[in-house]
Design an enzyme around this catalytic site. Structure first.
Site, PDB file in Angstrom:
ATOM      1  N   CYS A  17       0.851  -1.198   0.000  1.00  0.00           N
ATOM      2  CA  CYS A  17       0.000   0.000   0.000  1.00  0.00           C
ATOM      3  C   CYS A  17       0.884   1.243   0.000  1.00  0.00           C
ATOM      4  O   CYS A  17       1.105   1.869   1.035  1.00  0.00           O
ATOM      5  CB  CYS A  17      -0.912  -0.007   1.217  1.00  0.00           C
ATOM      6  N   CYS A 339      -5.063  -1.231 -16.464  1.00  0.00           N
ATOM      7  CA  CYS A 339      -4.610  -1.095 -15.082  1.00  0.00           C
ATOM      8  C   CYS A 339      -3.241  -0.433 -15.061  1.00  0.00           C
ATOM      9  O   CYS A 339      -2.563  -0.430 -14.040  1.00  0.00           O
ATOM     10  CB  CYS A 339      -4.591  -2.445 -14.382  1.00  0.00           C
TER      11      CYS A 339
END
Ligand code: SAH
Length: 382
Positions: A17, A339
Site C-alpha cells: 500500500c 490497469c
C-alpha cells in the site's frame, strides 16, 4: 472506519500500500493528476470514481507459510525479498479470508504439519489462497502444498470446516518448483465443487483457482458499468472482448449486442468463460483461446467485422501487432480499460495517430491505498 491515512504496522516491510500515508481524498487526487499528466492532452479527464469505504475490498487473499523458531508463521513476503513477514490482518483484504488463514496456521501447528521451506524444498504447506464471492457468499480455500501426500487430510479438512462452515470448497494445489508463481500444475478437490460462483451486474460467474477475476468486486461493477456506457451498444453491434478473462465484460454486454467474440490466452479462463456463458444462457457469444495479437492478425486477414472493441490488456498493454490489426479492422469504437495508464497512453497515442479520437477518459479507483490506477479511455473512429 474513517478515510484518514491508515496506519498499517506492516506498511514498510510489505510495500503493497504505497499511498497508505495519504488520506483517501489525497490518494484520489494523486491518481487523478497521474491520469491527467498521461492522457489529459487528448481530452478532459472525468473525476476518478473512488470507494465509499476503501477498506477490506480484496476478494482474493493469499498468504505465504513458513517457520520461525519451529513455529508456523503466515504472512507476506517482505518487498523484494523472500523473507516472510508475519501478518494476521490487512486493511485491504477481506476480513473473513484473513480469519481463515489464521485458523489454518493454528491447525498446521496442532496437526504437526510442517510449513514448506523453499530453501531445502522440504515440508508441506507453502501458501494459502482464498477467493470469496462478496455477493454470493461462497468461499474457496486453496491449500498450496509442496507435495501431494496430505497427512490426516480428512481430519484436517473437517477441522477447518467445523471452524469455518462458511467455506464452500477446498482445493489442494501442488507446487514443488522453485518459482515465484503461487500455483503449480496439479490440483485436487478436497471438498465441494472446486470453484466458487459470484454475482456481478445481474449475471453469475464461475471463478476457479487459476483464472483471473477482478479483485475489487464493488469497483468492478462501477468499472464495467462505465465501460458499457461508453460502448453505447444498441443491440446491433458485433463486439470483440479482447483479453476477456472469464468472459465477464462480454457476457454483461451480450444482451445489448448482436454478437460477442471473446479472446483470451489463459486456457482455464477460457474454460470458465464458456461455462459462464452457458450458466447465464447467453447464446450470442463465442470464446477463443489465443494470444490477442495473433488473433487480431487472423481477424484482419479474414476481413472480420467488429463494430466495437472492448480491450482490457494486462499491465504491459497491447503489442503493436494487436494495435495495427485493430486499426485495420477499423471498429467504430474502442473502449480501452487498463490497469496501467502508462502503457495505455502509449497505445492511445498510436490509435490517435491512426484515425481515432478520444471521447471519454474515466479513471476508477480499483486499488485504494496502492499506487495502481485503473482507467477507461473510449475512442471513436474519426
Ligand atoms: N477483461 C477481464 C480480464 C482482464 S485481465 C476482466 O475484466 O476480468 C487481462 C487478461 O488478459 C487476463 O485474463 C490474462 O490472462 C489475459 N492475457 C494476458 N496476455 C494475453 C495475451 N497476449 N492475449 C490474450 N489474453 C492475454
Amino acid at each position: 472506519m474513517s478515510k484518514q491515512a491508515s496506519k498499517c504496522p506492516h506498511a514498510k516491510k510489505c510495500g503493497g500500500c504505497q499511498l497508505q500515508n495519504m488520506t483517501y481524498d489525497r490518494q484520489l487526487s494523486f491518481k487523478q493528476v497521474k491520469v491527467i499528466k498521461l492522457l489529459g492532452k487528448y481530452r478532459h479527464v472525468d473525476e476518478i470514481i473512488g470507494m465509499d469505504c476503501p477498506y477490506h475490498y480484496r476478494n482474493k487473499v493469499q498468504a505465504a507459510f513458513g517457520e520461525r523458531n519451529g513455529e508456523p508463521i503466515s504472512g507476506i513476503y517482505q518487498s523484494s525479498t523472500h523473507k516472510i513477514v508475519p501478518v494476521d490482518s490487512c486493511l485491504i483484504e477481506d476480513e473473513k479470508a484473513d480469519e481463515i488463514i489464521v485458523t489454518i496456521r493454528k491447525l498446521v501447528k496442532s496437526f504437526k504439519l510442517r510449513a514448506f521451506n523453499d530453501v531445502t524444498m522440504k515440508g508441506f504447506l507453502r501458501h494459502v489462497l482464498i477467493k470469496r464471492g462478496f455477493s454470493s457468499g461462497e468461499i474457496m480455500v486453496v491449500l498450496v502444498t509442496g507435495v501431494m501426500d496430505f497427512p490426516k487430510e480428512e481430519q484436517f479438512v473437517n477441522a477447518l470446516l467445523s471452524r469455518h462452515p462458511e467455506i464452500t470448497t477446498i482445493v489442494q494445489n501442488v507446487n514443488n518448483k522453485r518459482t515465484s508463481l503461487l500455483l503449480g500444475e496439479e490440483s485436487r478437490v478436497l471438498f465441494g465443487s472446486g470453484y466458487i460462483e459470484e454475482d456481478l451486474c445481474g449475471f453469475r460467474f464461475r471463478i476457479s483457482p487459476r483464472a483471473f477475476y477482478q479483485v475489487n468486486p464493488t469497483q468492478t461493477a462501477v468499472l464495467y458499468g462505465k465501460a458499457l456506457e461508453f460502448a453505447e451498444l444498441s443491440g446491433k453491434e458485433r463486439v470483440l472482448d479482447a483479453y476477456c478473462g472469464t468472459g465477464t465484460i462480454g457476457i454483461i454486454a451480450s444482451p445489448k449486442a448482436r454478437q460477442v467474440v471473446g479472446v483470451e490466452l489463459n486456457a482455464d479462463a477460457v474454460k470458465d468463460a464458456k461455462v459462464n456463458a452457458a450458466l447465464n444462457g447467453v447464446e450470442n457469444i463465442a470464446f477463443f483461446e489465443d494470444d490477442a495479437g495473433r488473433f487480431m492478425v487472423k481477424e484482419a486477414q479474414k476481413g472480420a467485422k467488429h463494430d466495437v472493441v472492448i480491450m482490457d490488456p494486462p499491465r504491459a498493454g497491447a503489442i503493436l501487432d494487436f494495435l495495427k490489426c485493430l486499426v485495420a479492422l477499423s471498429p467504430k469504437k474502442v473502449v480501452y480499460i487498463s490497469c496501467n495508464p502508462e502503457t495505455q497512453a502509449r497505445d492511445v497515442a498510436f490509435l490517435v495517430k491512426n484515425g481515432y479520437r478520444v471521447k471519454k477518459i474515466q479513471p476508477v479507483d480499483m486499488f485504494p491505498h496502492t499506487e495502481h490506477v485503473e482507467c477507461i479511455v473510449s475512442l471513436v473512429r474519426k
